[in-house]
Design a protein around this motif. Structure first.
Motif, PDB file in Angstrom:
ATOM      1  N   CYS A  42      -1.360  10.436  -9.729  1.00 47.70           N
ATOM      2  CA  CYS A  42      -1.260  11.424 -11.060  1.00 47.70           C
ATOM      3  C   CYS A  42      -0.369  10.668 -12.034  1.00 47.70           C
ATOM      4  O   CYS A  42      -0.450  11.262 -13.285  1.00 47.70           O
ATOM      5  N   GLY A  43      -0.070   9.736 -11.859  1.00 51.94           N
ATOM      6  CA  GLY A  43       0.816   9.049 -13.192  1.00 51.94           C
ATOM      7  C   GLY A  43       2.333   9.412 -13.323  1.00 51.94           C
ATOM      8  O   GLY A  43       3.109   8.947 -14.076  1.00 51.94           O
ATOM      9  N   ALA A  44       2.721  10.581 -12.595  1.00 51.95           N
ATOM     10  CA  ALA A  44       4.110  10.998 -12.458  1.00 51.95           C
ATOM     11  C   ALA A  44       5.062  10.012 -12.031  1.00 51.95           C
ATOM     12  O   ALA A  44       4.591   9.177 -11.278  1.00 51.95           O
ATOM     13  N   THR A  45       6.315  10.244 -12.474  1.00 55.78           N
ATOM     14  CA  THR A  45       7.386   9.008 -12.008  1.00 55.78           C
ATOM     15  C   THR A  45       7.846   9.527 -10.421  1.00 55.78           C
ATOM     16  O   THR A  45       8.259  11.060 -10.305  1.00 55.78           O
ATOM     17  N   ILE A  46       8.037   8.743  -9.450  1.00 54.36           N
ATOM     18  CA  ILE A  46       8.227   8.866  -8.126  1.00 54.36           C
ATOM     19  C   ILE A  46       9.802   9.125  -8.142  1.00 54.36           C
ATOM     20  O   ILE A  46      10.343   8.351  -8.735  1.00 54.36           O
ATOM     21  N   VAL A  47      10.239   9.992  -7.241  1.00 54.42           N
ATOM     22  CA  VAL A  47      11.774  10.218  -7.352  1.00 54.42           C
ATOM     23  C   VAL A  47      12.094  10.087  -5.820  1.00 54.42           C
ATOM     24  O   VAL A  47      11.277  10.070  -5.001  1.00 54.42           O
ATOM     25  N   MET A  48      13.413   9.846  -5.864  1.00 61.16           N
ATOM     26  CA  MET A  48      14.367   9.711  -4.466  1.00 61.16           C
ATOM     27  C   MET A  48      15.190  10.797  -4.347  1.00 61.16           C
ATOM     28  O   MET A  48      15.904  10.965  -5.281  1.00 61.16           O
ATOM     29  N   SER A  55      19.349  14.995   4.522  1.00 60.05           N
ATOM     30  CA  SER A  55      20.183  14.779   5.846  1.00 60.05           C
ATOM     31  C   SER A  55      20.770  13.499   5.817  1.00 60.05           C
ATOM     32  O   SER A  55      20.508  12.679   6.675  1.00 60.05           O
ATOM     33  N   SER A  56      21.007  12.847   4.852  1.00 58.55           N
ATOM     34  CA  SER A  56      21.833  11.482   4.463  1.00 58.55           C
ATOM     35  C   SER A  56      20.679  10.690   4.540  1.00 58.55           C
ATOM     36  O   SER A  56      21.051   9.473   4.676  1.00 58.55           O
ATOM     37  N   ARG A  57      19.380  10.922   4.363  1.00 58.85           N
ATOM     38  CA  ARG A  57      18.230   9.766   4.430  1.00 58.85           C
ATOM     39  C   ARG A  57      17.492   9.871   3.239  1.00 58.85           C
ATOM     40  O   ARG A  57      17.156  11.031   2.556  1.00 58.85           O
ATOM     41  N   LYS A  58      17.355   8.752   2.533  1.00 56.21           N
ATOM     42  CA  LYS A  58      16.589   8.682   1.568  1.00 56.21           C
ATOM     43  C   LYS A  58      15.039   9.004   1.920  1.00 56.21           C
ATOM     44  O   LYS A  58      14.519   8.463   2.653  1.00 56.21           O
ATOM     45  N   THR A  59      14.544   9.702   0.795  1.00 56.99           N
ATOM     46  CA  THR A  59      13.155   9.937   1.070  1.00 56.99           C
ATOM     47  C   THR A  59      12.461   9.980  -0.636  1.00 56.99           C
ATOM     48  O   THR A  59      13.129  10.412  -1.557  1.00 56.99           O
ATOM     49  N   TYR A  60      11.266   9.782  -0.547  1.00 60.97           N
ATOM     50  CA  TYR A  60      10.668   9.506  -1.848  1.00 60.97           C
ATOM     51  C   TYR A  60       9.193  10.306  -1.907  1.00 60.97           C
ATOM     52  O   TYR A  60       8.610  10.471  -0.870  1.00 60.97           O
ATOM     53  N   TYR A  61       9.035  10.656  -3.134  1.00 61.09           N
ATOM     54  CA  TYR A  61       7.951  11.578  -3.180  1.00 61.09           C
ATOM     55  C   TYR A  61       7.818  11.930  -4.595  1.00 61.09           C
ATOM     56  O   TYR A  61       8.330  11.585  -5.658  1.00 61.09           O
ATOM     57  N   CYS A  62       6.214  12.397  -5.069  1.00 57.98           N
ATOM     58  CA  CYS A  62       5.782  12.516  -6.214  1.00 57.98           C
ATOM     59  C   CYS A  62       6.408  13.954  -6.714  1.00 57.98           C
ATOM     60  O   CYS A  62       5.570  14.943  -5.968  1.00 57.98           O
ATOM     61  N   GLU A  94      10.966   4.448  -6.137  1.00 58.44           N
ATOM     62  CA  GLU A  94      11.715   5.210  -7.109  1.00 58.44           C
ATOM     63  C   GLU A  94      11.551   4.634  -8.658  1.00 58.44           C
ATOM     64  O   GLU A  94      11.981   3.680  -8.657  1.00 58.44           O
ATOM     65  N   GLY A  95      11.152   5.459  -9.379  1.00 56.78           N
ATOM     66  CA  GLY A  95      11.152   5.222 -10.997  1.00 56.78           C
ATOM     67  C   GLY A  95       9.947   4.661 -10.931  1.00 56.78           C
ATOM     68  O   GLY A  95       9.485   4.506 -12.425  1.00 56.78           O
ATOM     69  N   GLU A  96       8.826   4.403 -10.268  1.00 62.41           N
ATOM     70  CA  GLU A  96       7.680   4.061 -10.539  1.00 62.41           C
ATOM     71  C   GLU A  96       6.798   4.902 -10.826  1.00 62.41           C
ATOM     72  O   GLU A  96       7.112   6.192 -10.310  1.00 62.41           O
ATOM     73  N   LEU A  97       5.516   4.589 -11.227  1.00 60.02           N
ATOM     74  CA  LEU A  97       4.429   5.745 -11.560  1.00 60.02           C
ATOM     75  C   LEU A  97       3.801   6.057 -10.125  1.00 60.02           C
ATOM     76  O   LEU A  97       3.081   5.082  -9.540  1.00 60.02           O
ATOM     77  N   CYS A  98       3.372   7.297 -10.145  1.00 63.30           N
ATOM     78  CA  CYS A  98       2.301   7.872  -8.911  1.00 63.30           C
ATOM     79  C   CYS A  98       0.915   7.059  -9.172  1.00 63.30           C
ATOM     80  O   CYS A  98       0.473   7.457 -10.245  1.00 63.30           O
ATOM     81  N   ASN A  99       0.493   6.678  -8.185  1.00 64.35           N
ATOM     82  CA  ASN A  99      -0.750   6.122  -8.267  1.00 64.35           C
ATOM     83  C   ASN A  99      -2.027   7.063  -8.459  1.00 64.35           C
ATOM     84  O   ASN A  99      -3.237   6.880  -8.628  1.00 64.35           O
ATOM     85  N   LEU A 146       0.747  -1.053  -0.108  1.00 64.54           N
ATOM     86  CA  LEU A 146       0.031  -0.016   0.141  1.00 64.54           C
ATOM     87  C   LEU A 146       0.669   1.312  -0.081  1.00 64.54           C
ATOM     88  O   LEU A 146       0.508   2.381  -0.203  1.00 64.54           O
ATOM     89  N   CYS A 147       2.184   1.108   0.154  1.00 58.78           N
ATOM     90  CA  CYS A 147       2.950   2.235   0.159  1.00 58.78           C
ATOM     91  C   CYS A 147       3.081   3.112  -1.369  1.00 58.78           C
ATOM     92  O   CYS A 147       2.942   2.431  -2.203  1.00 58.78           O
ATOM     93  N   GLN A 148       2.728   4.326  -1.143  1.00 59.75           N
ATOM     94  CA  GLN A 148       2.479   5.293  -2.239  1.00 59.75           C
ATOM     95  C   GLN A 148       3.685   5.709  -2.920  1.00 59.75           C
ATOM     96  O   GLN A 148       3.672   5.785  -4.052  1.00 59.75           O
ATOM     97  N   VAL A 149       4.611   5.894  -2.037  1.00 62.66           N
ATOM     98  CA  VAL A 149       5.847   6.352  -2.551  1.00 62.66           C
ATOM     99  C   VAL A 149       7.228   5.716  -2.007  1.00 62.66           C
ATOM    100  O   VAL A 149       8.186   5.696  -2.656  1.00 62.66           O
ATOM    101  N   TYR A 150       7.129   5.184  -0.632  1.00 67.22           N
ATOM    102  CA  TYR A 150       8.296   4.641  -0.044  1.00 67.22           C
ATOM    103  C   TYR A 150       8.870   3.310  -0.994  1.00 67.22           C
ATOM    104  O   TYR A 150       8.061   2.488  -1.167  1.00 67.22           O
ATOM    105  N   ASP A 151      10.192   3.698  -1.217  1.00 69.71           N
ATOM    106  CA  ASP A 151      10.952   2.394  -1.937  1.00 69.71           C
ATOM    107  C   ASP A 151      10.354   2.260  -3.225  1.00 69.71           C
ATOM    108  O   ASP A 151      10.441   1.044  -3.806  1.00 69.71           O
TER     109      ASP A 151
END
Length: 269
Positions: A247-253, A257-264, A240-245, A233-238
């Motif tokens: 809007c369809g855009a590509t999720i980025v990482m 602060s040295s922590r990976k974070t994911y978003y659309c 990266e490179g998949e499509l946003c559920n 059910l994760c929408q963005v976490y882990d």
């Protein structure tokens, strides 16, 4: 690393499986995973009933009959399994607590720990933690007051355990996605509407995480069908490179602060 929903899920399962039962045997394969010498640990814990298991932030507290507490923090890579010897995972076991012919296996405790502490020691160890985000008395206004004292990026603030206890990389990303806000956004740039939305999103995402057994993939017992279901059910976490559920855009990482974070980059702002 397990976060609030994973540890709350573990807490509920452990109370079902071992609460009220005595520890019949103990095996310590890695002394660095505990905080006292193995003989003292064993003599103090063996034959003691686990009265209940509580949670504080990302920690679990195994309350013993004699008033002592086992404080668990799984850290990165740690997990637990409950079952008999034939069912256990083919992994290195750091600590094993036995309850008759079933055992609670602590696995991956390279950074994590299971410490034996007194009530006062537990209080001192955990007193720096911020409020529990799902407690009824942690109101929207209380959240706003805390947030008003903070500056810097939203992601960095959410994973600060002194700010709010229990949120880490996964759920900070999911909360920001639910609220349609960039996790890299500066708190000073958030108006009151966005701040209130964050509070609502935090409640929704964390409760959903618990409902679906968290995102950790390792089952807690043989036949466990619930643990880890939130991962799907994760929408963005882990992702990266998949499509946003949404809007369809590509999720980025991005590293914050040295922590990976994911978003659309399209439907968060």
């Amino acid at each position: 690393m397990p976060e609030l929903p994973e540890m709350e899920h573990y807490k509920m399962l452990l109370n079902e499986k071992i609460a009220g039962k005595p520890v019949t045997d103990i095996q310590i394969n890695r002394e660095k995973s505990i905080n006292v010498n193995p003989e003292l640990f064993t003599n103090t814990v063996r034959n003691q009933r686990i009265m209940q298991i509580n949670r504080r932030g990302k920690h679990l507290l195994f309350e013993l009959q004699n008033g002592q507490t086992l404080l668990l923090h799984l850290m990165l890579g740690g997990f637990m399994f409950f079952g008999n010897e034939a069912e256990k995972p083919k992994r290195t076991i750091q600590v094993r607590l036995s309850f008759g012919d079933h055992h609670l296996y602590f696995i991956g405790l390279r950074l994590g720990y299971l410490h034996l502490l007194s009530t006062n020691e537990v209080k001192e160890r955990l007193e720096h933690l911020g409020p529990e985000p799902l407690q009824a008395d942690f109101t929207e206004n209380g959240f706003l007051k805390l947030l008003n004292k903070k500056h810097g990026r939203l992601k960095t603030t959410f994973i600060d355990q002194d700010f709010i206890a229990g949120i880490g990389n996964c759920y900070s990303a999911e909360i920001c996605y639910h609220a349609k806000i960039f996790p890299t956004k500066d708190i000073d740039d958030l108006n009151e509407r966005y701040r209130r939305t964050l509070y609502h999103s935090m409640k929704v995402v964390l409760q959903e995480g618990i409902q679906f057994g968290g995102y950790m993939e390792s089952p807690f017992f043989k036949g466990d069908q619930k643990t880890g279901n939130y991962r799907e059910l994760c929408q963005v976490y882990d992702r990266e490179g998949e499509l946003c559920n949404r809007c369809g855009a590509t999720i980025v990482m991005e590293e914050v602060s040295s922590r990976k974070t994911y978003y659309c980059p399209n439907c968060q702002q």
